[in-house]
Scaffold this motif. Structure first.
Motif, mmCIF file in Angstrom:
data_model
loop_
_atom_site.group_PDB
_atom_site.id
_atom_site.type_symbol
_atom_site.label_atom_id
_atom_site.label_comp_id
_atom_site.label_asym_id
_atom_site.label_seq_id
_atom_site.Cartn_x
_atom_site.Cartn_y
_atom_site.Cartn_z
ATOM 1 N N HIS A 1 36.849 77.824 6.386
ATOM 2 C CA HIS A 1 38.062 77.697 7.195
ATOM 3 C C HIS A 1 39.010 76.633 6.649
ATOM 4 N N HIS B 1 37.014 74.891 3.471
ATOM 5 C CA HIS B 1 35.789 74.106 3.582
ATOM 6 C C HIS B 1 34.895 74.675 4.668
ATOM 7 N N TRP C 1 40.852 66.090 2.226
ATOM 8 C CA TRP C 1 41.185 67.367 1.588
ATOM 9 C C TRP C 1 42.515 67.886 2.096
ATOM 10 N N ASN D 1 32.164 76.213 12.531
ATOM 11 C CA ASN D 1 32.471 75.282 11.444
ATOM 12 C C ASN D 1 31.723 75.624 10.157
ATOM 13 N N ARG E 1 37.000 62.525 12.123
ATOM 14 C CA ARG E 1 38.041 63.106 11.276
ATOM 15 C C ARG E 1 39.424 62.745 11.793
ATOM 16 N N ASP F 1 41.459 73.673 8.517
ATOM 17 C CA ASP F 1 41.597 73.094 9.847
ATOM 18 C C ASP F 1 42.920 73.483 10.511
HETATM 19 MN MN MN Z 1 36.974 71.846 9.477
#
Ligand code: MN
Ligand code: OGA
Length: 329
Positions: free
Chosen positions: A119, A271, A264, A115, A289, A121
């Motif tokens: 990257h 990010h 985002w 993380n 998330r 998602d």
């Molecule tokens: Mn992420």
């Protein structure tokens, strides 16, 4: 025609992207007109910060649902703390019973390292995610890390040389979660060939749906560019990420208090989590998330449209070590 009264204020935080949003009360029903303003804002800025939004799991999920179909937690290694709320991705440093991960749990902390690389998602899935909405429930003490950085990958694309733009045209990336995790923590998946597991395919560049601007969709999930060797691909990827993560393209979100939330667009920005080593075994960082699937023309990238699957990974990321132990033991 008279334009409708706007109810939100967008405060730009950086020269080219990211804004703070004022004017939403998450404890009340949110009218469609306000959602439309948020949509316009996220299309433009790519990253939106909602300070003191104070959502709970249910409002978090229902707000996200206004922006598209919800993705759900793949539950790869753990049940997560919210197995009955599969749309809440548990990205905390807490185990399933809510305790801070132990420093004896080497694997979990190593897996989290991925993380900390740039990257987008779910790029390693066949249908990519569009929005992420990350909220802070508990944060580590100030000065011990835990902030999140964003990079403006649309502006980064626009600023590339013509030579790079030509090279990237129609270039297809083979993406792998195994690759990202091993890049961040080289002891993981040591002898694993990512091609023996799941690989997704996306072009290096797609036009961003909400703005029409091109976006550089090359992140740490890219294992190989088709037509290039793994070694050549490694150099190209690192050069592109170094370009896109120059300070002039980066904005750091400092989590100021529990209740803060950041939304985002994964098809417009990259990010990464910042270094966790100062807090990971000591202080609670409870972050949750939600995600929506992309439903635009490039949602499935170069993968078979409509054929969904979840990432596949070897059960034991350190299998090579136990093999070694068996040999010497
Ligand atoms: Mn992420
Ligand atoms: C995520 C992520 C960064 C962070 O949740 O997708 O990358 O700082 N988080 O936790």
């Amino acid at each position: 025609m008279m334009s409708a009264q706007k109810s939100l204020k967008f405060k730009p935080l950086h020269a080219t992207f990211a804004a703070e949003v004022e004017g939403i009360d998450f404890s009340k029903p949110i009218p469609d007109s306000v959602i439309a303003e948020v949509q316009e804002g996220i299309d433009k800025y790519g990253v939106l910060i909602f300070r003191n939004a104070n959502m709970d799991n249910d409002t978090h999920v229902s707000f996200t649902r206004r922006f598209g179909e919800l993705d759900s937690m793949p539950f790869i290694r753990r049940r997560g703390r919210f197995p009955d709320q599969p749309h809440i991705f548990d990205v905390s440093n807490l185990d399933d019973s809510g305790e801070i991960v132990k420093n004896t749990d080497r694997v979990t902390s190593m897996l989290k390292k991925g993380n900390e690389l740039w990257h987008a998602d779910m790029q390693y899935h066949p249908r990519r995610d569009k929005y992420s909405l990350l909220r802070a429930v508990e944060i580590p003490p100030k000065g011990l890390g835990g902030d999140t950085e964003f990079a403006d990958s649309r502006t980064a694309y626009e600023d590339l040389s013509q030579e790079w733009k030509n090279k990237l045209k129609n270039l297809i990336c083979d993406c792998s979660l195994i690759h990202n995790r091993r890049l961040a923590a080289p002891d993981l998946y040591k002898d694993v060939d990512p091609y023996d597991w799941s690989i997704s395919h996306f072009k290096a560049v797609y036009p961003h749906e909400g703005s029409g601007r091109n976006n550089l969709y090359v992140t740490s999930y890219v294992y190989r560019f088709q037509g290039y060797s793994v070694e050549e691909s490694h150099k190209m990827r690192e050069e592109l990420i170094a370009h896109g993560s120059q300070p002039k393209y980066v904005y750091k979100v400092a989590w100021e208090q529990p209740g803060d939330a950041v939304m985002w667009d994964n098809t417009a920005v990259w990010h990464r989590a910042l270094d966790a080593s100062e807090y990971i075994f000591k202080y609670r960082r409870d972050m949750r998330r939600t995600n929506t699937y992309d439903n635009g023309p490039h949602a499935w990238g170069e993968n078979e449209v409509g054929k969904d699957w979840k990432v596949q990974l070897p059960k034991d990321p350190l299998a090579h070590e136990s093999q070694l132990n068996r040999l010497v033991g």
